[in-house]
Design a protein around this motif. Structure first.
Motif, PDB file in Angstrom:
ATOM      1  N   ALA A 571       0.818  -1.217   0.000  1.00  0.00           N
ATOM      2  CA  ALA A 571       0.000   0.000   0.000  1.00  0.00           C
ATOM      3  C   ALA A 571       0.848   1.261   0.000  1.00  0.00           C
ATOM      4  CB  ALA A 571      -0.927   0.001   1.204  1.00  0.00           C
ATOM      5  N   GLY A 572       2.077   1.191   0.510  1.00  0.00           N
ATOM      6  CA  GLY A 572       2.932   2.366   0.556  1.00  0.00           C
ATOM      7  C   GLY A 572       3.967   2.425  -0.528  1.00  0.00           C
ATOM      8  N   GLU A 573       3.933   1.475  -1.480  1.00  0.00           N
ATOM      9  CA  GLU A 573       4.961   1.437  -2.530  1.00  0.00           C
ATOM     10  C   GLU A 573       4.536   2.236  -3.757  1.00  0.00           C
ATOM     11  OE1 GLU A 573       6.928  -2.934  -1.516  1.00  0.00           O
ATOM     12  OE2 GLU A 573       5.611  -2.705  -3.246  1.00  0.00           O
ATOM     13  N   PRO A 574       5.488   2.884  -4.415  1.00  0.00           N
ATOM     14  CA  PRO A 574       5.163   3.697  -5.607  1.00  0.00           C
ATOM     15  C   PRO A 574       5.116   2.871  -6.886  1.00  0.00           C
ATOM     16  CG  PRO A 574       7.465   3.961  -5.079  1.00  0.00           C
ATOM     17  CD  PRO A 574       6.904   3.036  -4.029  1.00  0.00           C
ATOM     18  N   VAL A 575       4.515   1.701  -6.827  1.00  0.00           N
ATOM     19  CA  VAL A 575       4.378   0.848  -8.010  1.00  0.00           C
ATOM     20  C   VAL A 575       2.960   0.292  -8.034  1.00  0.00           C
ATOM     21  CG1 VAL A 575       6.810   0.191  -8.183  1.00  0.00           C
ATOM     22  CG2 VAL A 575       5.301  -1.117  -6.719  1.00  0.00           C
ATOM     23  N   ARG A 576       2.557  -0.179  -9.188  1.00  0.00           N
ATOM     24  CA  ARG A 576       1.226  -0.759  -9.343  1.00  0.00           C
ATOM     25  C   ARG A 576       1.339  -2.204  -9.807  1.00  0.00           C
ATOM     26  NH1 ARG A 576      -2.480   3.864 -12.383  1.00  0.00           N
ATOM     27  NH2 ARG A 576      -2.357   5.449 -10.731  1.00  0.00           N
ATOM     28  N   HIS A 577       0.370  -2.998  -9.386  1.00  0.00           N
ATOM     29  CA  HIS A 577       0.290  -4.384  -9.841  1.00  0.00           C
ATOM     30  C   HIS A 577      -0.804  -4.461 -10.896  1.00  0.00           C
ATOM     31  CE1 HIS A 577       0.002  -8.658 -10.067  1.00  0.00           C
ATOM     32  NE2 HIS A 577       0.843  -8.857  -9.070  1.00  0.00           N
TER      33      HIS A 577
END
Length: 681
Positions: A571-577
């Protein structure tokens, strides 16, 4: 989440001050150990040796504050000895050749990064030892002095360990808190079930209590009786509460039976709260008379029948056992052979080496962290020497202390360390300029700063760094270093080290987001094995191993916690799945939680050994196991799992006289369908 939003969230998290319960007596004991070591070092060997021993005692005390169930004296000794060895070896290598020390630093930091494979406590202690080693290797001026400094550092750990043994504070307090929290969590669960019969339950407190119940052989011989047995009862109470409340296998959703169930759940919550309070404080149990009267009321047999009545009677018996077990001194001390034993430190080494070997692969977050921290520390050391500052070690020290295997902690700690350092050195500098402390007053101020850090450690990393920074300024001042020689260097190089840590993670990340599907698949497979193990008990009540159900349940809990931790980190990472949206992840998690809960409802009504076998349950168990394993592969491959085989078995199922088993099978299938719906584009 965009990079800008992720950075803002990390900064806010790093600077946040938590409201936490303070432990002043433990902080005073740790500060007293530090004062003894500093005072003895000053009187016997001078400021240099006193500074070394102070670092050893300081780090040993920090080790005892880590969230570990291993005895605190052992943690202090391990920290002191490993820091002493690191200091001595570091001086021997660094005094002869700068390049050799750089290679040693890279190796040392890599090994400290791999120590996270053994758990957070080992990783934190190893990181702290490497960071402090960068300071302590600069203090001696000869091999003999280096050996003396290493001995003083080890003595600091011995002093802290001795104080813990001689002046225990709330002996068994952590274990009491863990068991009491587990019982209190079940009390809260019982209250929520009164209004929501399908309420979820977080198994975290039960898992923590289980970890706390794993003791060394020495601890097992001394553990209070009230800490032995209540956890097992708590484990058995949870499925009984769920089965009593659920309309599918318990009382109807409305009517007199439902009202009686609500009364029983309220009474159970009261009993569990009383037991939790008695265990937490080591006080006598004061049985709640009205609650026990409800649980033992003969009218229950007139209102409830079938599975609901059996669950009510079993709940009353289990709660009576809880009250008896929770009474201090009411039972016997556990036999070590009956306890779940924790390996000693020598016996732990093969397990640690095996865990490290498992993580030695490029995709492992621990391995990537080790490579990252090694490269960043080496680069920081070189940059620190190239910049026009002294004390070049502060840049790599800051990097090593803030870097963690996940993105959010690394970035939030980098911000917190710089902010805390800025405030700490500013306050310490103001005190130095006003008071002009000498050697002994500087030592006293260092001890006071460390004591405040110990007391406020739980409130946040930024707060602790304020006092750590002041501690270092006073300690180096005690050794003769002027404030104007340390403050600009420390602030500037701390900023450099924090920035290097953040850049290092961005260049060589270990994102959790792309692994979400793998975590979800692991949880699905574990749920399937658990449900199959429960169904096999119905298929062969006399021959099936009850231990299989327990082992499968523990695996489900581990998989569920791993999934939740992964979701929180992602939730805090600057990437998308691209293959799993946040909403889909939430819905899929709810479906798997329901799958595990439905299997637990079946477990609550397991037949006894004399019950006749139900052959159809074996067919469903095998179909469910195979389907969930295939479904896990589909989830990993971004396909929607199908449950045709399970549906075929359940649709044509004929189980006369077993409403619980029939309803449970339908609930399992419904949860699997919810999972497929959540993952369907």
């Amino acid at each position: 989440m965009s990079w800008l939003r992720a950075l803002k969230a990390s900064a806010r998290s790093g600077l946040k001050v938590e409201r936490a319960r303070l432990e002043p007596l433990i902080a005073v004991r740790a500060a007293a150990g530090l004062a003894i070591v500093v005072g003895a070092g000053l009187l016997l060997f001078g400021p240099g040796a006193a500074a070394s021993s102070a670092f050893g005692a300081f780090q040993a005390a920090i080790a005892t504050f880590q969230r570990s169930w291993r005895p605190r004296p052992v943690l202090a000794l391990a920290s002191g000895v490993t820091l002493a060895v690191s200091t001595f070896v570091g001086y021997l290598v660094g005094s002869s050749h700068a390049t050799a020390f750089l290679v040693l630093l890279a190796l040392w930091t890599f090994l400290s990064g791999m120590a996270w494979a053994a758990g957070p406590t080992a990783g934190i202690i190893a990181s702290g030892n490497v960071a402090i080693m960068l300071v302590t290797v600069t203090l001696p001026t000869s091999v003999a002095q280096a050996a003396g400094h290493a001995a003083m550092i080890a003595a600091g750990g011995v002093v802290q360990a001795a104080l813990i043994v001689l002046f225990p504070v709330r002996r068994w307090g952590a274990q009491r808190e863990a068991l009491a929290d587990a019982l209190a969590a079940e009390a809260d669960y019982a209250r929520r079930l009164r209004h929501d019969p399908e309420a979820s339950f977080d198994p975290g407190p039960l898992m923590t209590a289980r970890a706390a119940a794993t003791v060394t052989p020495r601890q097992a011989r001394r553990r209070p009786a009230e800490l032995h047995g209540a956890r097992g009862l708590a484990e058995r109470i949870r499925p009984v509460l769920a089965s009593l409340a659920d309309p599918a296998v318990g009382a109807p959703a409305e009517g007199p039976a439902r009202e009686r169930v609500r009364e029983l759940l309220s009474a159970a919550a009261s009993v569990l709260d009383v037991a939790a309070g008695a265990i937490r404080h080591g006080e006598p149990v004061r049985p709640p008379g009205p609650a026990l009267a409800v649980l033992k009321s003969p009218d229950t047999a007139e209102v409830l029948d079938g599975p609901a009545l059996r669950a009510a009677r079993r709940l009353a018996a289990l709660l009576e056992d809880v009250l008896e077990t929770a009474a201090p001194g009411s039972g016997r001390t556990a036999d070590p052979g009956e306890s779940k034993l924790r390996p000693t430190l020598p016996a732990l080494m093969p397990l640690v080496l095996r865990a490290v070997r498992t993580e030695l692969r490029p995709a492992s977050p621990v391995f990537r962290h080790a490579v990252r921290v090694s490269a960043v520390a080496t680069a920081g050391y070189l940059i620190g020497h190239a910049l026009p500052f002294g004390h070049a070690y502060w840049a790599p020290m800051a990097s090593v202390m803030v870097m963690r295997p996940d993105f959010s902690q690394t970035y939030s700690r980098a911000v917190a360390r710089f902010g805390g350092t800025l405030l700490g050195v500013a306050a310490a500098t103001a005190i130095v300029q006003v008071a002009h402390p000498g050697v002994y007053l500087s030592g006293a101020l260092a001890v006071i700063s460390a004591g405040l850090m110990y007391a406020l450690m739980r409130t946040g990393y930024a707060v602790s760094q304020v006092f750590v920074s002041a501690y270092v300024v006073f300690l180096l001042g005690m050794g003769g270093t002027r404030w104007d020689q340390t403050v600009p260097d420390r602030v500037g190089l701390t900023l450099v080290g924090g920035l290097l840590a953040m850049i290092g993670y961005a260049l060589y990340p270990a994102w959790e987001t792309p692994r979400l599907r793998t975590r979800l698949a692991d949880w699905l497979a574990a749920d399937g094995r658990y449900a199959a193990a429960v169904l096999r008990q119905y298929a062969d009540p006399a021959g099936a191993r009850r231990a299989d159900v327990r082992e499968a349940l523990l695996a489900v809990r581990d998989a569920r916690v791993a999934w939740q931790e992964a979701v929180d980190r992602a939730a805090g990472e600057p990437v998308r799945h691209r293959g799993l949206s946040r909403a889909a992840a939430d819905d899929a998690g709810d479906a798997l939680a329901a799958l595990g809960r439905n299997a637990m409802l079946l477990e609550a009504h397991l037949p006894d050994r004399a019950h006749p076998p139900v052959p159809a349950a074996a067919e469903l168990a095998e179909a469910l196991r195979a389907a969930t394993e295939a479904g896990a592969r589909a989830v990993r491959e971004r396909r929607v799992p199908e449950w045709g085989v399970v549906r075929g078995v359940v649709t044509g199922w004929e189980v006369p006289g077993s409403a619980v088993l029939r309803n449970g099978a339908e609930l399992l299938l419904a949860a699997l369908d919810e999972l497929s719906d959540a993952l369907r584009p």
